[in-house]
Design an enzyme around this catalytic site. Structure first.
Site, PDB file in Angstrom:
ATOM      1  N   ASP A 223       0.826  -1.203   0.000  1.00  0.00           N
ATOM      2  CA  ASP A 223       0.000   0.000   0.000  1.00  0.00           C
ATOM      3  C   ASP A 223       0.866   1.262   0.000  1.00  0.00           C
ATOM      4  O   ASP A 223       1.860   1.345   0.737  1.00  0.00           O
ATOM      5  CB  ASP A 223      -0.867  -0.027   1.271  1.00  0.00           C
ATOM      6  N   GLU A 282       1.953  -0.417  -4.925  1.00  0.00           N
ATOM      7  CA  GLU A 282       0.973   0.610  -5.274  1.00  0.00           C
ATOM      8  C   GLU A 282       1.716   1.933  -5.139  1.00  0.00           C
ATOM      9  O   GLU A 282       1.837   2.491  -4.052  1.00  0.00           O
ATOM     10  CB  GLU A 282      -0.231   0.580  -4.333  1.00  0.00           C
TER      11      GLU A 282
HETATM   12  C1  BGC Z   1      -5.490   2.191  -0.511  1.00  0.00           C
HETATM   13  C2  BGC Z   1      -6.660   2.964  -0.001  1.00  0.00           C
HETATM   14  C3  BGC Z   1      -6.296   3.488   1.372  1.00  0.00           C
HETATM   15  C4  BGC Z   1      -4.982   4.269   1.359  1.00  0.00           C
HETATM   16  C5  BGC Z   1      -4.430   4.462   2.734  1.00  0.00           C
HETATM   17  C6  BGC Z   1      -4.499   3.333  -0.668  1.00  0.00           C
HETATM   18  O1  BGC Z   1      -3.782   3.449  -1.647  1.00  0.00           O
HETATM   19  O2  BGC Z   1      -5.717   1.530  -1.714  1.00  0.00           O
HETATM   20  O3  BGC Z   1      -7.825   2.208   0.046  1.00  0.00           O
HETATM   21  O4  BGC Z   1      -7.315   4.344   1.809  1.00  0.00           O
HETATM   22  O5  BGC Z   1      -4.009   3.589   0.636  1.00  0.00           O
HETATM   23  O6  BGC Z   1      -3.993   3.259   3.271  1.00  0.00           O
END
Ligand code: BGC
Length: 571
Positions: A223, A282
């Site tokens: 994340d 991500e």
């Molecule tokens: C996740 C989100 C989340 C955020 C904070 C993002 O990129 O995909 O759903 O709210 O990270 O953790």
């Protein structure tokens, strides 16, 4: 058919996790299905989906034909951000089950040849995490505070936040604790940012990676992978200064080069397993910097969100595909393709809200539509779904891995008009309702056309399901060969048969609304995103089509807003 042009993508070098003997790593061309556990299937009837619910649906996932399942967070959480506020990284939320339930789920999926990817949320913990509680109790200047980012406030009495930075969900990025200090939270106040220069923080995440790898997990989704390390040397820059600084690896907050020291250590851990564990970042970074995350010595793969942000426009799609295949090849990784996930309006809806080309990005158009209550008059459901099916089939033919989001295989649209009292997304609360947030794509999915929660569970679902879910239910689609579910199943089965080397060759179509590429072995993918039929010569057989396509003497006619997979030519 025009002769293939020369823009064939280069064969990539071996990447992270490539096992000996040159067998490509499983994740390179996998179809990964994202499960948002609280909204997938509820086995115990409390209204929240759970791990046992997913296990019960393992046969569904196998019949769909996915290679892997990515589980969004299922860890103990106060649900301030749908589980991305993690209170304990090495346990299961009791409302979702136990570690035994997790083991049973992994066993059920592995028995069906489906791999398991879990989400790691390293930028921040929950404010319920033992470390943050300890930091609050221990007070200013204590070692426990050093695991987070605490600062004194500004202004004569420290009653102003240290900077004017805004959090991602709206509102200030600092909150004050009772003893007067402030802590940084890039997201909700219940998500305090960790200090990644702290050795205990680093060591603990290695422990977490080992914990889940030891339990048989095959990979990790990381994340906000670009946000962990920060340079918070005083004086801290203002929000305007932060915005103006180049994102060149030295930015104080984002995409810093030193984050890769963390990932180099993680890669060594992941590679110590047999087979090596996969990881996908991500990372919302400039495309030039994506390969840093996707390198074999870093995480090994990185999400590419370009298609998710784009209009369903042939020219734009071709540019994005070409650029991203080249980027992936540069790092030795494979590309990822994503049209929907738990953070964005579902693609069937994005494509159905018109008019395109009105100057707003698709995301803005969708946000405006939701804000005004999602008026049906602005959404052409059939057109949106038809384009979504075409785009999905276009993407599923590409080299690289495709990430599907639960419910898209049912042709679900975004749920609009959720009553304010039932909203859950912190974005809604932190912006005072100026943005409605992401609840509309997180509504529990329909399994049966009847029943209080459409077969999701025995009780009422935790977000309200609209009546139109009935026609999208799994049982309603199962018997219909023209259903979106049937299309996904056919496509995933054919993809397994057809998948070969990670290359494609573009074929010039003479139309700016039609794309045509060929994969090795003569697998043709022809996407007609325009309003007029397109006749393609040299493709004799329709293998899968997103809308009925006819084989005429001499070729196949691809109807408007449809994609056809065909065979019969050489790639
Ligand atoms: C996740 C989100 C989340 C955020 C904070 C993002 O990129 O995909 O759903 O709210 O990270 O953790």
């Amino acid at each position: 058919m025009t002769a293939p042009d020369t823009t064939t993508t280069p064969a990539p070098p071996p990447a992270a996790g490539t096992p000996p003997g040159d067998v490509p790593a499983w994740w390179r061309q996998a179809v990964v299905y994202q499960v948002y556990p609280r909204s997938f299937a509820d086995a115990d009837g409390d209204g929240l989906g759970d791990l046992a619910g997913i296990t019960r649906r393992a046969d569904y996932l196998a019949a769909l034909g996915v290679d892997a399942v990515w589980l969004s967070p299922f860890y103990p959480s106060a649900l301030a951000d749908g589980g991305y506020d993690v209170a304990d990284y090495r346990d299961v939320d009791p409302r979702l089950g136990t570690l035994d339930d997790f083991d049973a789920l992994v066993e059920a999926l592995h028995a069906r040849g489906i791999r398991v990817v879990v989400d790691i949320v390293p930028n921040h913990t929950s404010d319920q995490h033992a470390w943050f509680r300890e930091a609050l109790a221990a007070g200013p200047g204590s070692p426990a505070r050093d695991r987070y980012i605490f600062r004194d406030g500004s202004g004569p009495d420290g009653s102003e936040p240290p900077t004017d930075w805004e959090s991602t969900f709206g509102g200030p990025a600092w909150d004050r604790v009772p003893d007067g200090q402030w802590y940084l939270h890039s997201f909700a106040p219940e998500q305090p940012d960790l200090a990644w220069d702290h050795p205990e923080v680093r060591a603990d995440f290695v422990r977490t990676l080992r914990f889940w790898s030891d339990r048989g997990v095959d990979g990790f989704r990381i994340d906000v992978a670009h946000m962990l390390t920060k340079d918070l040397t005083e004086p801290l820059p203002s929000a305007a200064e932060i915005e103006a600084l180049p994102r060149d690896g030295n930015h104080p907050l984002y995409d810093r080069d030193d984050v890769h020291e963390v990932y180099a250590e993680w890669r060594a851990v992941l590679d110590s397993y047999d087979p090596p564990r996969a990881a996908v970042a991500e990372a919302w970074v400039d495309s030039e910097r994506v390969p840093l995350y996707a390198r074999p010595e870093s995480l090994g793969q990185s999400f590419n969100f370009d298609l998710l942000l784009a209009e369903p426009d042939a020219g734009e799609f071709r540019r994005i595909i070409t650029d991203n295949l080249a980027l992936a090849a540069r790092s030795g990784s494979s590309s990822t393709w994503v049209l929907s996930n738990h953070d964005v309006v579902r693609h069937a809806t994005r494509y159905g809200i018109g008019p395109a080309g009105d100057g707003r990005a698709p995301r803005e158009r969708a946000a405006d539509w939701l804000l005004t209550g999602g008026p049906e008059s602005a959404l052409d459901r059939d057109r949106g779904l038809r384009l979504a099916r075409a785009a999905t089939l276009l993407v599923l033919g590409l080299p690289g891995s495709t990430y599907l989001y639960q419910g898209e295989e049912l042709g679900l649209h975004e749920v609009a008009g959720i009553p304010d009292a039932q909203r859950q997304d912190p974005t809604f609360f932190r912006t005072g309702g100026a943005q409605v947030g992401r609840d509309g794509c997180r509504v529990p999915i329909p399994w049966t056309a009847d029943g209080e929660s459409f077969g999701f569970g025995d009780g009422r679902a935790h977000l309200p399901q609209p009546a139109w879910f009935a026609e999208h239910a799994v049982d309603a689609q199962e018997a219909d060969p023209g259903s979106t579910l049937a299309l996904y199943r056919r496509a995933l089965a054919a993809r397994r048969r057809l998948q070969g080397a990670e290359r494609l060759t573009w074929v010039e179509t003479g139309r700016d609304d039609v794309l045509h590429y060929v994969r090795p072995g003569g697998w043709h993918v022809v996407a007609n995103l325009g309003d007029e039929p397109y006749a393609v010569a040299g493709v004799g057989e329709v293998v899968v089509a997103s809308a009925p396509a006819t084989a005429e003497p001499g070729g196949v006619v691809v109807p408007p807003r449809a994609t056809v997979w065909g065979a019969g030519g050489e790639g």
